[in-house]
Scaffold this motif. Structure first.
Motif, PDB file in Angstrom:
ATOM      1  N   THR A  98      -3.182  -6.181   6.498  1.00 37.85           N
ATOM      2  CA  THR A  98      -2.179  -6.428   7.534  1.00 37.85           C
ATOM      3  C   THR A  98      -0.808  -6.029   7.023  1.00 37.85           C
ATOM      4  OG1 THR A  98      -3.441  -8.301   8.400  1.00 37.85           O
ATOM      5  CG2 THR A  98      -1.107  -8.172   9.008  1.00 37.85           C
ATOM      6  N   ALA A  99      -0.161  -5.134   7.738  1.00 36.91           N
ATOM      7  CA  ALA A  99       1.190  -4.704   7.367  1.00 36.91           C
ATOM      8  C   ALA A  99       2.179  -5.785   7.760  1.00 36.91           C
ATOM      9  CB  ALA A  99       1.541  -3.393   8.063  1.00 36.91           C
ATOM     10  N   LEU A 130      -1.450   6.307   6.350  1.00 38.17           N
ATOM     11  CA  LEU A 130      -1.473   5.033   5.634  1.00 38.17           C
ATOM     12  C   LEU A 130      -1.772   3.880   6.576  1.00 38.17           C
ATOM     13  CD1 LEU A 130      -1.054   3.475   3.009  1.00 38.17           C
ATOM     14  CD2 LEU A 130       1.407   3.454   3.479  1.00 38.17           C
ATOM     15  N   GLN A 131      -1.178   3.887   7.752  1.00 39.30           N
ATOM     16  CA  GLN A 131      -1.429   2.818   8.716  1.00 39.30           C
ATOM     17  C   GLN A 131      -2.889   2.803   9.156  1.00 39.30           C
ATOM     18  OE1 GLN A 131       1.671   3.969  11.467  1.00 39.30           O
ATOM     19  NE2 GLN A 131       3.044   2.331  10.763  1.00 39.30           N
ATOM     20  N   GLN A 132      -3.477   3.968   9.362  1.00 41.68           N
ATOM     21  CA  GLN A 132      -4.894   4.043   9.722  1.00 41.68           C
ATOM     22  C   GLN A 132      -5.770   3.499   8.597  1.00 41.68           C
ATOM     23  OE1 GLN A 132      -5.511   8.169  10.723  1.00 41.68           O
ATOM     24  NE2 GLN A 132      -4.262   8.060  12.577  1.00 41.68           N
ATOM     25  N   TRP A 133      -5.406   3.827   7.351  1.00 35.57           N
ATOM     26  CA  TRP A 133      -6.173   3.345   6.199  1.00 35.57           C
ATOM     27  C   TRP A 133      -6.081   1.822   6.095  1.00 35.57           C
ATOM     28  CZ3 TRP A 133      -5.483   0.650   1.681  1.00 35.57           C
ATOM     29  CH2 TRP A 133      -6.474   0.781   0.702  1.00 35.57           C
ATOM     30  N   GLU A 167       6.320  10.999   8.860  1.00 35.17           N
ATOM     31  CA  GLU A 167       5.571  10.444   9.985  1.00 35.17           C
ATOM     32  C   GLU A 167       4.071  10.707   9.834  1.00 35.17           C
ATOM     33  OE1 GLU A 167       7.364  12.105  13.449  1.00 35.17           O
ATOM     34  OE2 GLU A 167       9.023  10.650  13.473  1.00 35.17           O
ATOM     35  N   LYS A 168       3.716  11.902   9.373  1.00 34.95           N
ATOM     36  CA  LYS A 168       2.308  12.254   9.171  1.00 34.95           C
ATOM     37  C   LYS A 168       1.654  11.312   8.170  1.00 34.95           C
ATOM     38  CE  LYS A 168      -0.504  15.854   6.966  1.00 34.95           C
ATOM     39  NZ  LYS A 168      -0.467  17.199   6.315  1.00 34.95           N
ATOM     40  N   ALA A 184       0.877  -1.166   0.000  1.00 28.28           N
ATOM     41  CA  ALA A 184       0.000   0.000   0.000  1.00 28.28           C
ATOM     42  C   ALA A 184       0.913   1.213   0.000  1.00 28.28           C
ATOM     43  CB  ALA A 184      -0.901  -0.007   1.225  1.00 28.28           C
ATOM     44  N   ALA A 185       0.593   2.189  -0.841  1.00 28.63           N
ATOM     45  CA  ALA A 185       1.442   3.370  -0.980  1.00 28.63           C
ATOM     46  C   ALA A 185       0.605   4.629  -0.866  1.00 28.63           C
ATOM     47  CB  ALA A 185       2.155   3.351  -2.333  1.00 28.63           C
TER      48      ALA A 185
END
Length: 206
Positions: free
Chosen positions: A177-178, A167-170, A161-162, A147-148
């Motif tokens: 799963t990352a 992206l992690q929230q999305w 970081e922002k 995911a990008a």
């Protein structure tokens, strides 16, 4: 992706402009899903040949110089390379001049910081010229699903970081799963105006 990349060190010095235009070949991928409202894509890179070096010690600028030297001729290549991207041949150099591609990937974790150039799409492990610098390594990555999130500005810590958090929230909201730490990618050179630059954070997903 176990071996690679994050952060951007004044790159792509050829083929770029202050307005963000570039004739540099971009690593191809298959688009699996897109969220235009957040500039997020789910992609699959079928295969990428990477030339990488450690960013430890002298840091990003030194790593970039080593990699740029490689594509400029510090390699043991064949006389000619069949590829889509242009190849500039210079018989007076140590080897082949290899067309630069985008993005430049960087991974910057304690004890594990690498910068990688993506080779033109027609390169294989067998046809990629061997580096003359022993600090460079050639690897292949297959079926790299990520995911990008794309954003402008610089690859400053606060900006990265922002967008990493976004992206992690999305990913969490969409059931992904990352399986890797975030990787940073830069597409433009230092002359490109910050508001016109293309930067990305990529996270490998299951």
């Amino acid at each position: 992706m176990k071996l690679l990349f994050p952060l951007f060190a004044a790159l792509l010095t050829s083929g770029c402009s202050v307005f963000g235009q570039s004739d540099v070949e971009t690593a191809p991928y298959t688009l699996l899903k897109a969220d235009a409202s957040q500039n997020i894509e789910v992609r699959n890179y079928d295969s990428m040949i990477l030339v990488s070096t450690d960013m430890a010690g002298d840091g990003r600028n030194s790593a970039f110089r080593k990699l740029f030297g490689y594509i400029s001729g510090d390699n043991e290549g064949a006389v000619s390379i069949a590829m889509t991207a242009p190849v500039i041949m210079d018989n007076s150099s140590k080897g082949e001049k290899i067309a630069m591609t985008a993005p430049v990937f960087m991974r910057n974790r304690p004890g594990d910081s690498m910068m990688s150039f993506v080779m033109p799409k027609d390169f294989t492990l067998q046809t990629t010229p061997k580096p003359t610098n022993p600090e460079l390594v050639v690897t292949e990555v297959k079926n790299y699903q990520v995911a990008a999130i794309q954003f402008s500005g610089t690859l400053s810590r606060s900006n990265v970081e922002k967008h990493t958090a976004m992206l992690q929230q999305w990913l969490s909201a969409n059931g992904y799963t990352a399986i890797s730490a975030p990787i940073e990618a830069g597409y433009n050179g230092p002359l490109t105006l910050p508001m016109l630059r293309r930067n990305e954070v990529l996270i490998e997903i299951d």
